[in-house]
Design a protein around this motif. Structure first.
Motif, PDB file in Angstrom:
ATOM      1  N   PHE A   1       0.827  -1.212   0.000  1.00 35.00           N
ATOM      2  CA  PHE A   1       0.000   0.000   0.000  1.00 35.00           C
ATOM      3  C   PHE A   1       0.860   1.259   0.000  1.00 35.00           C
ATOM      4  CE2 PHE A   1      -1.974   3.379   2.550  1.00 35.00           C
ATOM      5  CZ  PHE A   1      -3.046   3.685   1.733  1.00 35.00           C
TER       6      PHE A   1
ATOM      7  N   ARG B   1      -0.283   3.608  -3.550  1.00 38.78           N
ATOM      8  CA  ARG B   1      -1.509   3.888  -2.819  1.00 38.78           C
ATOM      9  C   ARG B   1      -2.760   3.755  -3.673  1.00 38.78           C
ATOM     10  NH1 ARG B   1      -0.969   6.612   2.092  1.00 38.78           N
ATOM     11  NH2 ARG B   1       1.191   7.043   2.688  1.00 38.78           N
TER      12      ARG B   1
ATOM     13  N   GLY C   1      -3.681   1.389  -5.520  1.00 28.58           N
ATOM     14  CA  GLY C   1      -4.228   0.039  -5.508  1.00 28.58           C
ATOM     15  C   GLY C   1      -4.572  -0.440  -6.898  1.00 28.58           C
TER      16      GLY C   1
ATOM     17  N   HIS D   1      -4.877  -5.094   3.294  1.00 28.62           N
ATOM     18  CA  HIS D   1      -4.718  -4.167   2.174  1.00 28.62           C
ATOM     19  C   HIS D   1      -6.036  -3.481   1.832  1.00 28.62           C
ATOM     20  CE1 HIS D   1      -4.140  -2.839  -2.023  1.00 28.62           C
ATOM     21  NE2 HIS D   1      -2.876  -2.686  -1.672  1.00 28.62           N
TER      22      HIS D   1
ATOM     23  N   THR E   1      -6.548   0.564   2.351  1.00 28.43           N
ATOM     24  CA  THR E   1      -6.939   1.303   1.152  1.00 28.43           C
ATOM     25  C   THR E   1      -8.241   2.056   1.373  1.00 28.43           C
ATOM     26  OG1 THR E   1      -5.830  -0.340  -0.247  1.00 28.43           O
ATOM     27  CG2 THR E   1      -7.427   1.105  -1.302  1.00 28.43           C
TER      28      THR E   1
ATOM     29  N   GLY F   1      -6.614   5.391   1.473  1.00 23.07           N
ATOM     30  CA  GLY F   1      -6.389   5.498   0.042  1.00 23.07           C
ATOM     31  C   GLY F   1      -6.954   6.781  -0.531  1.00 23.07           C
TER      32      GLY F   1
END
Length: 241
Positions: A132, A136, A138, A206, A210, A214
């Motif tokens: 991550f 960032r 994803g 994750h 996120t 995120g």
């Protein structure tokens, strides 16, 4: 004296004028409505360039898969070092060697599986946070690469720990140490479901980080909202001032 009168121009040379002011305003409004707002082309180009393409995402996912899978080497070393040993003892009956557990009520075998599971969970958390922080934004390919790499890392750690562990041939090991001498059992993973601890932990962590930290997508405009084209231009009758 009277100034000479200038004859009017022929009809084909007269400047065209709208028959009614409403028609002129409507025509100008339609023309202004179809003119794209300033910066629309630049915004479209920026939207196309926003974020990496699919090829870049797949390439990054492949790198993540390999990097996470190589972490299985460290997991295997830690498992081999920290896992408790299961004590065995051998006896001889005639010409046959009999090997059995020295402590039948011991929980060393459960501790071997538990050690692997706890280490795998910790590796899942660390790998998810590291991925991550590295990227960032994803993306589905990145998450798939993380899970596949974690599963491959678990398999690598399992096989490496078994290979580094005690002798696999229990009878040969018993003959080597002698009758009644305690020796460790081969390192093995009884609960194969522990291999899923790393990928599951990486996936959950994750997705969590996120969702919390995120980047946020811009909020969509309200339904039916259109940009105002601006004030209608004044109709031009073609006369020169």
């Amino acid at each position: 004296m009277t100034a000479p009168l200038t004859p009017p121009p022929p009809p084909h040379q007269r400047p065209s004028q709208p028959s009614r002011p409403s028609e002129a305003a409507g025509t100008a409004h339609e023309q202004a409505w179809h003119v794209p707002p300033a910066g629309a082309g630049a915004a479209g180009s920026a939207g196309e360039q926003d974020g990496p393409g699919m090829r870049t995402e797949i390439r990054e996912a492949a790198v993540v898969t390999v990097a996470v899978a190589l972490g299985g080497v460290l997991l295997g070393l830690l498992w081999w070092w920290l896992a408790p040993q299961v004590p065995l003892v051998a006896d001889v009956s005639g010409n046959s060697w009999i090997v059995y557990l020295k402590d039948t009520e011991g929980e060393q075998a459960i501790g071997v599986d538990g050690t692997f599971t706890l280490l795998a969970l910790a590796f899942g958390v660390v790998s998810a946070v590291a991925v991550f922080l590295a990227r960032r934004r994803g993306g589905v390919p990145l998450v798939i690469g993380l899970c596949v790499g974690a599963l491959l890392g678990s398999l690598l750690a399992w096989r490496l720990g078994v290979w580094l562990g005690p002798e696999h041939d229990v009878i040969a090991h018993a003959k080597a140490v002698g009758k009644g001498v305690t020796f460790p059992a081969p390192l093995k993973l009884g609960a194969k479901g522990a291999l899923l601890a790393w990928p599951l932990a990486a996936l959950v962590v994750h997705l969590g980080v996120t969702a919390l930290f995120g980047p946020r997508d811009p909020e969509p405009e309200p339904y039916g909202h259109t940009p105002h084209p601006g004030p209608d231009p004044e109709p031009h009758d073609g006369r020169t001032r």
